[in-house]
Design an enzyme around this catalytic site. Structure first.
Site, PDB file in Angstrom:
ATOM      1  N   SER A 127     -33.409  66.190  -7.263  1.00  0.00           N
ATOM      2  CA  SER A 127     -34.740  66.020  -6.684  1.00  0.00           C
ATOM      3  C   SER A 127     -35.778  65.780  -7.767  1.00  0.00           C
ATOM      4  CB  SER A 127     -35.115  67.276  -5.887  1.00  0.00           C
ATOM      5  OG  SER A 127     -36.486  67.271  -5.548  1.00  0.00           O
ATOM      6  N   TYR A 152     -36.677  75.995  -4.884  1.00  0.00           N
ATOM      7  CA  TYR A 152     -35.948  74.763  -4.537  1.00  0.00           C
ATOM      8  C   TYR A 152     -35.695  73.938  -5.788  1.00  0.00           C
ATOM      9  CZ  TYR A 152     -35.135  70.048  -2.740  1.00  0.00           C
ATOM     10  OH  TYR A 152     -34.620  68.797  -2.509  1.00  0.00           O
TER      11      TYR A 152
END
Length: 335
Positions: A127, A152
């Protein structure tokens, strides 16, 4: 090829499955169909894949160690695209344990399955959030990413480190793709485009964080999928020029690679909202708010490395992509 796609009922997963099936691959799709967002959307995505004779779906959680071991032993996949994860930066502040279970335990089970199952190439979702506190633009794979600002992001950085370990110890070719703000038809309901479109159509105000002073490298789903498939077909290799005295974070003397996959054209949030308003034909009432914890004001992908490796070059403008999404949304929710 026989390919395992984890997160097959997800936004990117469904689209990747469609492209691989269309070119003749055998696809096994895996998903746990959790209720992080409306499972009906996931089921409707799967319904688009079900008619393909070369597609099989298995409902399974990647965090289930024993079941994952049995799956890899029985199926003998040639390649794996690992997209299953607990997504969402903001939700990771509320329920961090979900990210450990899915993104760390689940990824370990995938790595072990690939190792023992003789998988020839693992492509996995990282990501843009791994860049965290970095302010140098555009974000480059050659820069350090040691300052995540959300759990995350930390799990995605951990995935890259875990993948490198397996590439080094067991010669497993792994390629991580750092996705930059993917959007388009069949997208996730927790993403800004979905939230804004729904609110504007329902006549509700939209929440605009950081008082609108945000930039995102919005990347259309078709471009993302093309990059994923091109990467899957180009197996990771050791870098013969790797220098351990001056190590490059994106390279290794193991068969390991990490790439940005984005549009390389960041758009101001207010311009993005304007594109949505134009596609809908209605102005949004805006509720301006501060930057949220765990979020960053800007993302911008340097995609030169992925272009050199695979020829990847995104070609969808934000206005075209937003128009495609709004048309899909109106059709999907017409009832």
């Amino acid at each position: 090829m026989k390919v395992l796609i984890t997160g097959a009922a997800g936004f990117i997963g469904m689209h990747v499955c469609q492209v691989l099936l269309a070119r003749g691959d055998e696809v096994v799709g895996l998903d746990n169909l959790n209720d992080y967002y409306d499972p009906r959307l996931k089921e409707d995505r799967l319904a688009r894949l079900a008619p393909h004779p070369r597609f099989r779906f298995i409902k399974l959680d990647v965090a289930d160690r024993d079941a994952m071991e049995r799956l890899f032993a029985a199926e003998r996949f040639e390649r794996v695209v690992h997209l299953a994860a607990q997504a969402g930066v903001r939700y990771s502040l509320q329920n961090p344990h979900a990210y450990v279970d899915s993104n760390l335990v689940g990824f370990m089970n995938v790595l072990e399955g690939c190792r023992h199952g003789g998988v020839r190439h693992l492509v996995y979702a990282s990501s843009s959030s791994v860049y965290g506190g970095n302010t140098k633009m555009p974000f480059s794979e050659h820069d350090s990413v040691d300052h995540p600002v959300s759990i995350y992001a930390a799990t995605k950085k951990a995935n890259e480190l875990m993948a490198h370990t397996y590439s080094h110890l067991y010669g497993l070719p792994t390629t991580g793709l750092r996705f930059f703000t993917v959007y388009g038809p069949w997208g996730r309901p927790d993403m800004a485009l979905f939230l804004f479109t729904r609110a504007i159509l329902e006549g509700r105000p939209i929440d605009v964080f950081n008082h609108g002073r945000m930039m995102r490298d919005f990347t259309y789903i078709d471009d993302i999928v093309e990059g994923v498939v091109r990467t899957l077909d180009r197996v990771a290799e050791p870098d013969p020029g790797f220098d351990a005295l001056q190590p490059d974070p994106a390279r290794s003397n193991a068969p390991y690679r990490v790439f940005n996959i984005g549009n390389h054209d960041p758009v101001e949030l207010m311009a993005f909202i304007e594109a949505i308003e134009d596609a809908i034909g209605r102005k949004a009432e805006k509720n301006f708010l501060p930057l949220q914890d765990g979020d960053v004001p800007a993302t911008y992908a340097d995609t030169a490395e992925l272009n050199a490796w695979t020829g990847f070059k995104p070609g969808t403008s934000v206005r075209d992509g937003v128009g495609q999404f709004v048309a899909w949304y109106r059709d999907y929710y017409r009832s």
